[in-house]
Scaffold this active site. Structure first.
Site, PDB file in Angstrom:
ATOM      1  N   GLY A   8     -20.120  20.164 -47.726  1.00 28.57           N
ATOM      2  CA  GLY A   8     -19.427  21.382 -47.893  1.00 28.57           C
ATOM      3  C   GLY A   8     -20.040  22.165 -48.888  1.00 28.57           C
ATOM      4  O   GLY A   8     -19.486  23.077 -49.263  1.00 28.57           O
ATOM      5  N   GLY A  12     -17.333  28.147 -50.527  1.00 29.21           N
ATOM      6  CA  GLY A  12     -16.895  29.221 -51.686  1.00 29.21           C
ATOM      7  C   GLY A  12     -16.913  28.211 -52.866  1.00 29.21           C
ATOM      8  O   GLY A  12     -17.455  28.800 -53.996  1.00 29.21           O
ATOM      9  N   ARG A  88      -0.713  24.121 -48.894  1.00 27.35           N
ATOM     10  CA  ARG A  88      -1.768  23.214 -48.635  1.00 27.35           C
ATOM     11  C   ARG A  88      -1.620  22.264 -47.504  1.00 27.35           C
ATOM     12  O   ARG A  88      -2.483  22.012 -46.639  1.00 27.35           O
ATOM     13  CB  ARG A  88      -2.164  22.478 -50.110  1.00 27.35           C
ATOM     14  N   ASP A 151      -5.740  21.480 -61.938  1.00 32.21           N
ATOM     15  CA  ASP A 151      -4.441  21.535 -62.567  1.00 32.21           C
ATOM     16  C   ASP A 151      -4.506  21.295 -64.040  1.00 32.21           C
ATOM     17  O   ASP A 151      -3.926  22.292 -64.770  1.00 32.21           O
ATOM     18  CB  ASP A 151      -3.572  20.391 -61.788  1.00 32.21           C
ATOM     19  N   HIS A 180      -1.613  16.889 -56.209  1.00 35.82           N
ATOM     20  CA  HIS A 180      -2.099  18.236 -56.301  1.00 35.82           C
ATOM     21  C   HIS A 180      -1.461  19.356 -54.994  1.00 35.82           C
ATOM     22  O   HIS A 180      -2.172  19.661 -54.164  1.00 35.82           O
ATOM     23  CB  HIS A 180      -3.581  18.287 -55.970  1.00 35.82           C
ATOM     24  N   MET A 233     -12.643  26.125 -59.395  1.00 39.37           N
ATOM     25  CA  MET A 233     -12.645  24.837 -58.846  1.00 39.37           C
ATOM     26  C   MET A 233     -13.922  24.265 -58.755  1.00 39.37           C
ATOM     27  O   MET A 233     -14.120  22.935 -59.189  1.00 39.37           O
ATOM     28  CB  MET A 233     -12.170  24.885 -57.301  1.00 39.37           C
TER      29      MET A 233
END
Ligand SMILES: NC(=O)c1ccc[n+]([C@@H]2O[C@H](COP(=O)([O-])OP(=O)(O)OC[C@H]3O[C@@H](n4cnc5c(N)ncnc54)[C@H](O)[C@@H]3O)[C@@H](O)[C@H]2O)c1
Ligand SMILES: O=C(O)C[C@H](O)C(=O)O
Length: 344
Positions: A8, A12, A88, A151, A180, A233
């Site tokens: 991936g 982003g 999510r 987190d 999460h 992230m």
């Protein structure tokens, strides 16, 4: 020699994460895979004067297999992100299939790699990876990780805000346990390395808990349809990957927060189950890493009544999310068996 892979890698998160991994001097090979744009991302990164040799592949010509061959650490940020108004769990329908297929690729090509799952919903995608590995007879619970680092990064930042000194945020360590998503994210603020002000009001405490639990929503709302957290992230994913890479290379005593199969450490799991008053297959907590993955799951430590209440809300939701992932793989394999053996 350490080969890291991003699945991936054109997304982003994938692109800034690949950049940060290219800057990691422990990494000697970086494999990038996506359904689009990876040759360009790889060519771009390959001009950076750090040691890692970069290669980018697309699905044709066995691109996934080529990317994964020889991988020590595989990070997965592939999949769709949220838009405002979504949870999510709303991502499950699309991302479950993506993660299942990528996990199948890892199980068949790099079954000994450490697998770091970022794709949401993490509470369910990590069980998907575990179940796929079980189906292929290569399941090692010590090597599968859900990345919950963001987190913990957020908790450090928000506690520093409350303490009125953002310069301290990097030093502040707050255990964030559970899972999460929303209420499954449980910050143990009473165990913060830097205690909260004794006069913090109940409402300010609740706001802080809420901010850690729903920090992702802040970003989704601000991006207004253009996705969810990517840069923070990537930072968190690179921090986590760095610790895993260092552990793989033999550094001792590395502790990280992660959502892991509790089968990784039966003795630690037994204590944690006692602490929680409930048996779960996966839980996010601080774990110690070694060359072969998780060597120890830490106990929960002392929790306040308020934190116990948060855990009581989190646990049934987490259990449901885990079951969703497990059921998905069971159903997918059942359907594949009915359709013919060549489908998986
Ligand atoms: N764990 C966390 O804390 C955390 C934080 C932020 C985002 N996320 C999750 O990470 C995921 C990715 O977010 P993003 O913002 O990077 O999304 P994005 O849409 O920008 O990028 C996703 C990338 O995955 C690729 N992709 C899709 N299917 C693929 C497949 N089968 N194989 C390989 N690549 C594939 C896409 O082409 C795209 O480049 C989302 O599910 C998001 O919810 C998790
Ligand atoms: O909020 C999201 O959907 C992305 C990610 O899980 C986050 O916590 O930022």
């Amino acid at each position: 020699m350490v080969k890291a892979v991003v699945l991936g890698a054109a997304g982003g998160i994938g692109q800034p994460l690949a950049l940060l991994l290219k800057c990691n001097l422990h990494i000697t090979e970086l494999g990038l895979y996506d359904i689009v744009n990876t040759p360009g991302v790889a060519a771009d990164l390959s001009h950076i004067s750090t040691p890692a040799k970069v290669e980018g592949y697309l699905p044709p010509d066995d691109g996934l297999k080529k990317t994964l061959t020889g991988a020590d650490v595989v990070v997965i940020p592939a999949g769709v992100p949220r838009k405002p108004g979504m949870t999510r769990d709303d991502l499950f329908k699309i991302n479950a299939g993506i993660v299942k297929d990528l996990a199948t690729g890892i199980a068949t090509t790099a079954p000994k790699a450490m697998v770091l799952v970022i794709s949401n919903p993490v509470n369910s995608t990590v069980p998907i990876v575990a179940e796929v590995f079980k189906k292929h007879g290569v399941y090692d619970p010590k090597r599968i990780f859900g990345v919950t680092t963001l987190d913990v990064v957020r908790a450090s930042t928000f506690v520093a805000d409350v303490l009125g000194d953002v310069r301290m945020s990097k030093q502040i360590v707050v255990p964030v346990v559970g899972g999460h998503s929303g209420v499954t994210i449980v910050p143990l603020l009473s165990q913060s390395s830097h205690p909260l002000p004794p006069n913090l009001s109940t409402s300010d405490y609740q706001k802080l808990v809420q901010r850690v639990q729903f920090g992702g929503d802040e970003v989704v709302k601000a991006k207004d349809g253009a996705g969810s957290a990517t840069l923070s992230m990537a930072y968190a994913g690179a921090e986590f990957a760095d610790k895993v890479v260092r552990a793989v290379k033999g550094e001792k005593g590395i502790n990280v927060p992660s959502y892991v199969p509790l089968a990784a450490d039966p003795a630690g799991a037994a204590q944690l189950t006692k602490d929680l008053g409930k048996e779960l297959e996966f839980f996010s907590n601080t774990v110690e890493l070694g060359t072969e993955g998780v060597v120890r799951i830490h106990p929960l430590g002392p929790v306040t009544d308020k934190e116990r209440e948060l855990l009581q809300t989190a646990l049934p939701e987490l259990e449901k999310n885990i079951q969703t992932g497990v059921n998905y793989v069971a159903e997918a394999y059942k359907k594949a068996e009915e359709d013919g053996p060549a489908r998986l």
